[in-house]
Design a protein around this motif. Structure first.
Motif, PDB file in Angstrom:
ATOM      1  N   ALA A 108      -3.539  23.185  -6.361  1.00 34.17           N
ATOM      2  CA  ALA A 108      -4.292  22.600  -5.245  1.00 34.17           C
ATOM      3  C   ALA A 108      -4.155  21.078  -5.238  1.00 34.17           C
ATOM      4  O   ALA A 108      -3.967  20.462  -4.178  1.00 34.17           O
ATOM      5  CB  ALA A 108      -5.763  23.008  -5.337  1.00 34.17           C
ATOM      6  N   ILE A 109      -4.255  20.474  -6.417  1.00 34.65           N
ATOM      7  CA  ILE A 109      -4.125  19.015  -6.507  1.00 34.65           C
ATOM      8  C   ILE A 109      -2.736  18.561  -6.062  1.00 34.65           C
ATOM      9  O   ILE A 109      -2.593  17.595  -5.297  1.00 34.65           O
ATOM     10  CB  ILE A 109      -4.419  18.537  -7.943  1.00 34.65           C
ATOM     11  N   LEU A 110      -1.702  19.279  -6.494  1.00 33.79           N
ATOM     12  CA  LEU A 110      -0.333  18.894  -6.143  1.00 33.79           C
ATOM     13  C   LEU A 110      -0.082  19.025  -4.649  1.00 33.79           C
ATOM     14  O   LEU A 110       0.646  18.208  -4.057  1.00 33.79           O
ATOM     15  CB  LEU A 110       0.669  19.746  -6.926  1.00 33.79           C
ATOM     16  N   VAL A 111      -0.651  20.054  -4.030  1.00 33.90           N
ATOM     17  CA  VAL A 111      -0.454  20.263  -2.589  1.00 33.90           C
ATOM     18  C   VAL A 111      -0.894  19.044  -1.800  1.00 33.90           C
ATOM     19  O   VAL A 111      -0.261  18.654  -0.806  1.00 33.90           O
ATOM     20  CB  VAL A 111      -1.219  21.518  -2.117  1.00 33.90           C
ATOM     21  N   VAL A 112      -1.992  18.417  -2.234  1.00 27.39           N
ATOM     22  CA  VAL A 112      -2.507  17.239  -1.519  1.00 27.39           C
ATOM     23  C   VAL A 112      -1.948  15.943  -2.104  1.00 27.39           C
ATOM     24  O   VAL A 112      -1.638  14.999  -1.370  1.00 27.39           O
ATOM     25  CB  VAL A 112      -4.050  17.215  -1.562  1.00 27.39           C
ATOM     26  N   ALA A 113      -1.803  15.890  -3.427  1.00 30.04           N
ATOM     27  CA  ALA A 113      -1.393  14.640  -4.077  1.00 30.04           C
ATOM     28  C   ALA A 113       0.022  14.211  -3.709  1.00 30.04           C
ATOM     29  O   ALA A 113       0.278  13.018  -3.473  1.00 30.04           O
ATOM     30  CB  ALA A 113      -1.515  14.781  -5.592  1.00 30.04           C
ATOM     31  N   ILE A 114       0.949  15.162  -3.646  1.00 34.21           N
ATOM     32  CA  ILE A 114       2.348  14.792  -3.393  1.00 34.21           C
ATOM     33  C   ILE A 114       2.517  14.094  -2.037  1.00 34.21           C
ATOM     34  O   ILE A 114       3.059  12.977  -1.974  1.00 34.21           O
ATOM     35  CB  ILE A 114       3.265  16.032  -3.516  1.00 34.21           C
ATOM     36  N   PRO A 115       2.075  14.695  -0.927  1.00 35.38           N
ATOM     37  CA  PRO A 115       2.236  13.977   0.351  1.00 35.38           C
ATOM     38  C   PRO A 115       1.383  12.708   0.439  1.00 35.38           C
ATOM     39  O   PRO A 115       1.782  11.728   1.080  1.00 35.38           O
ATOM     40  CB  PRO A 115       1.792  15.006   1.399  1.00 35.38           C
ATOM     41  N   THR A 116       0.217  12.713  -0.228  1.00 34.02           N
ATOM     42  CA  THR A 116      -0.648  11.535  -0.200  1.00 34.02           C
ATOM     43  C   THR A 116       0.011  10.359  -0.917  1.00 34.02           C
ATOM     44  O   THR A 116      -0.010   9.216  -0.430  1.00 34.02           O
ATOM     45  CB  THR A 116      -2.008  11.846  -0.849  1.00 34.02           C
ATOM     46  N   ILE A 117       0.590  10.620  -2.083  1.00 33.60           N
ATOM     47  CA  ILE A 117       1.254   9.562  -2.842  1.00 33.60           C
ATOM     48  C   ILE A 117       2.477   9.042  -2.093  1.00 33.60           C
ATOM     49  O   ILE A 117       2.755   7.835  -2.064  1.00 33.60           O
ATOM     50  CB  ILE A 117       1.639  10.080  -4.247  1.00 33.60           C
ATOM     51  N   ILE A 118       3.219   9.951  -1.450  1.00 31.38           N
ATOM     52  CA  ILE A 118       4.406   9.546  -0.690  1.00 31.38           C
ATOM     53  C   ILE A 118       4.025   8.579   0.440  1.00 31.38           C
ATOM     54  O   ILE A 118       4.706   7.576   0.684  1.00 31.38           O
ATOM     55  CB  ILE A 118       5.132  10.784  -0.122  1.00 31.38           C
ATOM     56  N   HIS A 119       2.916   8.866   1.105  1.00 28.81           N
ATOM     57  CA  HIS A 119       2.527   8.060   2.264  1.00 28.81           C
ATOM     58  C   HIS A 119       1.653   6.857   1.914  1.00 28.81           C
ATOM     59  O   HIS A 119       1.757   5.798   2.551  1.00 28.81           O
ATOM     60  CB  HIS A 119       1.773   8.933   3.277  1.00 28.81           C
ATOM     61  N   ASN A 120       0.796   7.005   0.881  1.00 32.54           N
ATOM     62  CA  ASN A 120      -0.214   5.963   0.632  1.00 32.54           C
ATOM     63  C   ASN A 120      -0.120   5.291  -0.731  1.00 32.54           C
ATOM     64  O   ASN A 120      -0.913   4.400  -1.029  1.00 32.54           O
ATOM     65  CB  ASN A 120      -1.617   6.553   0.797  1.00 32.54           C
ATOM     66  N   GLY A 121       0.795   5.709  -1.563  1.00 36.86           N
ATOM     67  CA  GLY A 121       0.933   5.085  -2.870  1.00 36.86           C
ATOM     68  C   GLY A 121       0.265   5.869  -3.980  1.00 36.86           C
ATOM     69  O   GLY A 121      -0.397   6.886  -3.764  1.00 36.86           O
ATOM     70  N   TRP A 122       0.452   5.361  -5.200  1.00 34.70           N
ATOM     71  CA  TRP A 122      -0.056   6.057  -6.389  1.00 34.70           C
ATOM     72  C   TRP A 122      -1.584   5.998  -6.468  1.00 34.70           C
ATOM     73  O   TRP A 122      -2.203   5.079  -5.928  1.00 34.70           O
ATOM     74  CB  TRP A 122       0.529   5.423  -7.644  1.00 34.70           C
ATOM     75  N   PRO A 123      -2.196   6.995  -7.153  1.00 36.03           N
ATOM     76  CA  PRO A 123      -3.660   7.020  -7.301  1.00 36.03           C
ATOM     77  C   PRO A 123      -4.167   5.774  -8.023  1.00 36.03           C
ATOM     78  O   PRO A 123      -3.417   5.074  -8.712  1.00 36.03           O
ATOM     79  CB  PRO A 123      -3.908   8.274  -8.143  1.00 36.03           C
ATOM     80  N   GLN A 124      -5.442   5.528  -7.862  1.00 32.36           N
ATOM     81  CA  GLN A 124      -6.067   4.394  -8.537  1.00 32.36           C
ATOM     82  C   GLN A 124      -6.060   4.609 -10.043  1.00 32.36           C
ATOM     83  O   GLN A 124      -6.269   5.716 -10.527  1.00 32.36           O
ATOM     84  CB  GLN A 124      -7.508   4.248  -8.050  1.00 32.36           C
ATOM     85  N   GLY A 125      -5.845   3.546 -10.797  1.00 37.24           N
ATOM     86  CA  GLY A 125      -5.823   3.641 -12.255  1.00 37.24           C
ATOM     87  C   GLY A 125      -7.218   3.738 -12.838  1.00 37.24           C
ATOM     88  O   GLY A 125      -8.205   3.329 -12.219  1.00 37.24           O
ATOM     89  N   TRP A 126      -7.283   4.285 -14.058  1.00 37.16           N
ATOM     90  CA  TRP A 126      -8.578   4.433 -14.727  1.00 37.16           C
ATOM     91  C   TRP A 126      -9.264   3.085 -14.913  1.00 37.16           C
ATOM     92  O   TRP A 126     -10.483   2.975 -14.805  1.00 37.16           O
ATOM     93  CB  TRP A 126      -8.382   5.106 -16.085  1.00 37.16           C
ATOM     94  N   GLY A 127      -8.455   2.052 -15.216  1.00 39.59           N
ATOM     95  CA  GLY A 127      -9.055   0.733 -15.459  1.00 39.59           C
ATOM     96  C   GLY A 127      -9.836   0.213 -14.268  1.00 39.59           C
ATOM     97  O   GLY A 127     -10.879  -0.423 -14.421  1.00 39.59           O
TER      98      GLY A 127
END
Length: 525
Positions: A477-496
């Motif tokens: 489920a995470i990959l289904v949303v994460a892959i197109p989201t990262i392609i269009h909007n960039g990498w997720p926010q870092g833990w820091g």
């Protein structure tokens, strides 16, 4: 082990006193005319860390832990403790990542946060699924465990209620549900917190007393390794039927839901005076999880050594057997009160949080946007009555399941049933917090689809461990949303960027708690 005996008058007096005291605490500060929605649902954000810690863990632990988890520990050993200690990772992430975000967003319900990040439809779906999950499954199961414990221990004394044990347990569940619903209905969050603190103290006191007696009967702590060495491991082989070691990943992921976006658990932290009290309360709660292992898991393991070659026909009789056969008069009443305390503290919290979701997310949002405080409180109270009815309905379903399958540990059936919905909740919190502007429509469709995918995978691979199945569903489920989201909007926010630690001392204790979890997995491998 001797046969179940008769409770003495002293035990019955102690139990009746418990119910009177708890009810009094629940209604002592009732004031309908001045009660605002903020006071009723979040106690006007005045909770300090001790109340948050004790009330949160008291809500987390219910009679199903003492009966069901002790029964599972009797069958599988220390590996069952993973459900308790691995919660620490979820607690730490909630304390330092999720709670600061929720408090900054000034939300009453987690649904409001999801609305801000993922849209109205996702928030509405989450609210409905939460109400169904807790109003039916969690509440019904909690009421069942309390009634089951009473019936097991009082069987001879309460036979007059009904000759059929299934009907008798259901009648007791009704009585317990009505009792806790009344004081929650009248007192709101204040009643829940006041009673939870008292019940936490009682629950721990009873659990420690029984633990000491059980270990003494076994012959000391060393006997756990001499008589039950095969049960003293946190990690089981990959082909273990219920708790294989790869399942720990799924357990860790699911803790993101239970401790990170669960209205029932987090409502105290949302009602905190400030971020410091919220974080300290959760961290203290994390340390208390070790105490829960001692008073819930260890007695179930010790019983295996005490019984030797006389195994129980029903593993869920483990804790009641210890109470009835090892405790003298007077102490039985105290231990039984600790069981009642664990039940009531969970049930009243479910009532209150379900009513909050109903009043704030459904009634105020869709039915009566102009609702006044008094109307919202009134609707919240009606939500409690509705939850009572649905919870009792599911309690009967659980009674039927248990009596049809008396030899298996019910706690794993309950976990598997709840994960059909909770898998999607893990996916939701990851999308809301870590991804940048995920597609709202894609998130909604994937959330709904995760339920169907879980059903499909259960059908295609019926023998797959349910925790491993959850791992696959959540990652997919995470990959289904994460892959197109990262392609269009960039990498997720870092833990820091996401970590928010109120004080240096709080951060130190957070690291100590995390280190203790790692040490446990090394020592008890």
């Amino acid at each position: 082990i001797t046969s179940f005996g008769t409770l003495m008058v002293l035990d019955i007096f102690i139990i009746l006193t418990y119910f009177v005291v708890i009810f009094t605490l629940g209604i002592v500060k009732r004031d309908d005319k001045k009660t605002t929605a903020h006071e009723y649902f979040l106690k006007s954000n005045t909770l300090r860390w001790p109340a948050i810690a004790f009330s949160t863990i008291s809500t987390n632990i219910h009679a199903g832990h003492f009966i069901g988890m002790a029964g599972s520990a009797y069958l599988y050993g220390l590996v069952q403790a993973n459900f308790e200690i691995n919660a620490i990772l979820g607690i730490l992430i909630a304390a330092f990542v999720f709670i600061p975000i929720y408090l900054a967003a000034n939300v009453t319900t987690i649904s409001q946060f999801f609305e801000q990040r993922l849209g109205l439809k996702v928030a509405f779906t989450y609210s409905i699924l939460m109400i169904l999950l807790y109003g039916f499954l969690y509440l019904g199961t909690a009421l069942f465990w309390g009634a089951y414990a009473i019936n097991t221990i009082f069987e001879e004394e309460i036979r007059f209620i009904h000759h059929d044990p299934m009907a008798r347990i259901f009648i007791i569940a009704i009585m317990l549900g009505v009792f806790s619903a009344v004081y929650t209905y009248l007192g709101g969050m204040g009643a829940v917190v006041r009673t939870d603190i008292a019940q936490f103290v009682l629950m721990v006191m009873g659990g420690v007393i029984l633990l000491a007696i059980v270990i003494s009967e076994l012959g000391g702590w060393a006997m756990l390794y001499e008589k039950t060495p095969n049960l003293m491991h946190l990690h089981m082989p990959s082909d273990h039927p219920k708790l294989p070691w790869p399942a720990l990943l799924g357990m860790m992921l699911l803790n993101l839901n239970y401790w990170g976006c669960n209205q029932i658990i987090l409502q105290r932290a949302l009602a905190a005076k400030n971020i410091y009290h919220a974080q300290v309360g959760l961290i203290v709660g994390g340390f208390l999880k070790y105490l829960m292992v001692l008073i819930i898991i260890i007695p179930g393991i010790a019983l295996v050594g005490i019984l030797s070659n006389q195994p129980l026909s029903d593993p869920d009789l483990a804790y009641p057997t210890l109470i009835i056969d090892l405790l003298p008069k007077g102490l039985k009443g105290i231990i039984l009160c600790s069981l009642f305390a664990s039940l009531m503290s969970s049930v009243d919290s479910i009532f209150h949080s379900v009513s909050t979701l109903w009043s704030v997310d459904i009634y105020k949002k869709y039915i009566n946007p102009g609702a006044t405080d008094s109307e919202m409180v009134s609707m919240g109270r009606k939500g409690i009555l509705g939850a009572l009815c649905t919870g009792l309905l599911f309690a009967y379903v659980v009674i039927y399941v248990k009596f049809e399958n008396p030899t298996f540990a019910l706690t794993h059936w309950f976990n598997e049933a709840s994960y059909y919905i909770k898998n999607g909740f893990v996916f939701l919190i990851v999308c809301a917090v870590f991804l940048i502007s995920a597609s709202k429509k894609l998130v909604l469709h994937t959330l709904i689809g995760s339920v169907g995918l879980t059903i499909l995978l259960k059908w295609l691979a019926p023998n797959m461990n349910y925790l491993n199945r959850s791992t696959l569903i959540i990652i997919a489920a995470i990959l289904v949303v994460a892959i197109p989201t990262i392609i269009h909007n960039g990498w997720p926010q870092g833990w820091g960027k996401l970590l928010n630690i109120s004080t240096k001392k709080v951060g130190v204790f957070g690291w100590l708690l995390l280190g203790s979890l790692v040490l446990c997995h090394v020592v008890f491998h």
